[in-house]
Design a protein around this motif. Sequence first.
Motif, PDB file in Angstrom:
ATOM      1  N   SER A  91     111.743  84.256  19.735  1.00  0.00           N
ATOM      2  CA  SER A  91     111.027  85.392  20.295  1.00  0.00           C
ATOM      3  C   SER A  91     111.980  86.205  21.157  1.00  0.00           C
ATOM      4  O   SER A  91     112.864  85.659  21.813  1.00  0.00           O
ATOM      5  CB  SER A  91     109.835  84.925  21.152  1.00  0.00           C
ATOM      6  N   THR A 102     110.672  75.024  24.690  1.00  0.00           N
ATOM      7  CA  THR A 102     111.319  76.335  24.525  1.00  0.00           C
ATOM      8  C   THR A 102     112.615  76.366  25.319  1.00  0.00           C
ATOM      9  O   THR A 102     112.628  76.054  26.513  1.00  0.00           O
ATOM     10  CB  THR A 102     110.414  77.473  25.001  1.00  0.00           C
ATOM     11  N   GLN A 162     102.261  86.802  26.247  1.00  0.00           N
ATOM     12  CA  GLN A 162     101.278  85.936  25.606  1.00  0.00           C
ATOM     13  C   GLN A 162     101.245  86.132  24.096  1.00  0.00           C
ATOM     14  O   GLN A 162     101.054  85.170  23.344  1.00  0.00           O
ATOM     15  CB  GLN A 162      99.904  86.204  26.226  1.00  0.00           C
ATOM     16  N   ASP A 174     104.855  74.187  27.671  1.00  0.00           N
ATOM     17  CA  ASP A 174     103.487  74.601  27.997  1.00  0.00           C
ATOM     18  C   ASP A 174     103.466  75.704  29.048  1.00  0.00           C
ATOM     19  O   ASP A 174     102.593  75.741  29.925  1.00  0.00           O
ATOM     20  CB  ASP A 174     102.673  73.403  28.477  1.00  0.00           C
ATOM     21  N   GLY A 175     104.449  76.615  29.005  1.00  0.00           N
ATOM     22  CA  GLY A 175     104.464  77.759  29.898  1.00  0.00           C
ATOM     23  C   GLY A 175     105.022  77.499  31.275  1.00  0.00           C
ATOM     24  O   GLY A 175     105.064  78.403  32.111  1.00  0.00           O
ATOM     25  N   ASP A 226     103.597  82.707  33.758  1.00  0.00           N
ATOM     26  CA  ASP A 226     102.497  83.640  33.978  1.00  0.00           C
ATOM     27  C   ASP A 226     102.413  84.081  35.434  1.00  0.00           C
ATOM     28  O   ASP A 226     101.877  85.158  35.742  1.00  0.00           O
ATOM     29  CB  ASP A 226     101.172  82.995  33.579  1.00  0.00           C
ATOM     30  N   ARG A 236     103.385  79.635  18.621  1.00  0.00           N
ATOM     31  CA  ARG A 236     102.423  78.589  18.252  1.00  0.00           C
ATOM     32  C   ARG A 236     102.032  78.679  16.784  1.00  0.00           C
ATOM     33  O   ARG A 236     101.687  77.673  16.162  1.00  0.00           O
ATOM     34  CB  ARG A 236     101.181  78.711  19.129  1.00  0.00           C
ATOM     35  N   LYS A 271     103.866  86.915  22.247  1.00  0.00           N
ATOM     36  CA  LYS A 271     105.039  86.192  21.744  1.00  0.00           C
ATOM     37  C   LYS A 271     104.783  84.687  21.746  1.00  0.00           C
ATOM     38  O   LYS A 271     105.200  83.970  20.834  1.00  0.00           O
ATOM     39  CB  LYS A 271     106.261  86.520  22.606  1.00  0.00           C
ATOM     40  N   ARG A 272     104.092  84.212  22.779  1.00  0.00           N
ATOM     41  CA  ARG A 272     103.785  82.784  22.854  1.00  0.00           C
ATOM     42  C   ARG A 272     102.868  82.361  21.702  1.00  0.00           C
ATOM     43  O   ARG A 272     103.050  81.297  21.101  1.00  0.00           O
ATOM     44  CB  ARG A 272     103.133  82.488  24.205  1.00  0.00           C
ATOM     45  N   GLU A 273     101.861  83.199  21.388  1.00  0.00           N
ATOM     46  CA  GLU A 273     100.965  82.893  20.273  1.00  0.00           C
ATOM     47  C   GLU A 273     101.706  82.888  18.949  1.00  0.00           C
ATOM     48  O   GLU A 273     101.427  82.077  18.068  1.00  0.00           O
ATOM     49  CB  GLU A 273      99.821  83.913  20.229  1.00  0.00           C
TER      50      GLU A 273
END
Length: 545
Positions: free
Chosen positions: A298, A329, A285, A246-247, A273, A292, A287-289
């Motif tokens: 990535s 990740t 962001q 979750d980042g 972030d 998902r 790459k994160r999307e």
Amino acid sequence: MKKSPDKPLDAGKLRLRAEERLQRRRPARAAQPTPIDAARLVHELQVHQIELEMQNEELQQERARVEVLAARYTELYDFAPVGYFSLDREGVIRQANLRGARLLGLDRSNLMQQRFGLFVAESDRPAFSAFLQKEFAGAGAQSCELGLCKGGDASMWVRIEATASEDGQECRAVVLDLSERRQAEAQARAAVVETQRLLALSERSRRALLSAAEDQEAATRALRDSEQRFRGLVEQSLTGIYISQDGAFLYANPRLEEVLGYRPGELVGVRADDIVIAEDLPIMQAKREALRAGATTSNYEVRARRKDGAIIELGVQGRVLESRGVKTTIGMAQDITEKKRAEEEIQRHIARLKAAFAGTVDVTMRMSEMRDPYTAGHERRVSEIAAAIGAELGLEAQATEGLRVAGQLHDVGKIAVPAEILAKPGKLSAIELRLIREHPQAGYDVLAGVEFPWPVAQVALQHHERMDGSGYPQGLKGEAILLEARIMAVADVVEAMSSHRPYRPGLGIGKALAEIERGRGTAYDPAVADACLKLFREKEYALPA
């Protein structure tokens, strides 16, 4: 989960605990008196039964712990975003993870016992052999960048970092795919591993624990050894390795902490972030999307702020794993600040070289024009017309640039022709005409020794050849004439007929185009002629000034 003891319970303590449990199980009312021996025997059996139950509880706890550890090690090894290999002194592959097999384009079972060098691009094999020899010679951790052939396809660029095992019989290597940043050449560094052997040892330990209780101590010791080695592998890696969810960072190895300027453990809980600078957040962001949305890997570059406030460039590679419904990740992050600076310096150097090259071509063209002042600007105008025709034919930018350079130099051979012949206003004699017709060969002789990225010398030699063989100096026909020379021939005629000459005034663009139309398919390439006519008549292209 409870931590299992380092060794089985002391027999005396175990008996005391069993006695206590037995006392709790006895009913409140005493049983009918029995013979003393029988009572003692029953008591001993009950205590022994409880001892066995307690041992079984300890075994079940240890067994569950082993299964969780083995599953975790398998995920980290097989689904890592880099290829892991173990090579012997001959470069034979002894172990490889799933990512390594994908990099080489084969199933893992087909890789074993094959020489790694067979997958290295032929031009890089000497460098790889030297790299391997140096590693086994005891020179310490080594790294190199070279091309790999994936399943017989075109080469991809990778970085290999390796170190020899303690016994010097194996070389543990990490292979990182650099193909997406091939233009930058030097890329990421990777860690050296022997994870496959360690995981096999862990699996054997797990099976030993499950097969018999008496093997528990030995299997536990082997598992601890495997865990310690695996932790050493990750924590001593020269590449930053992290696990996030979750980042936020769940784990960061010492190298990543060093790169970002944090003390041990400080990165845990920190959100990515908060490290990436605001201007580059959209890159991460996006790459994160994508992850998902279903992407599994990535690769990106962002600028990050160290704890001390300094800005660095990071190259990040990550892979998403899902375990028990939770997505995590696992990735690598490397400081590429110096690499980016080197790339920028290389680009500046290339720009300077291009400027110097263009200046040299311009000087050469001007020297040629000084010999024939009546045709000053001819080479430059021909180069522009030829480049425009090439673009109309759909040639790539690199090819049209070659036409521009070749056009500027196509008449350089005229420096070998006496100036009085070039400027003669009247009709040329047979000898003078023969001297004029020698300028393509003279131009070729001047340019042949220069290593251009285009066939500039051949264009100078062939630009007076004609499709029907009526040209000079070789009398070539049709496809035997280079396409660039066929384009140059049309551009040369259009410019020459439209411009003034010592022996006649300019005839104008109309008559020049009429000549191209007349000679279409005989003297001039029909496709080139059509492109020229369309350029001037339909697209209103104007002669360069």
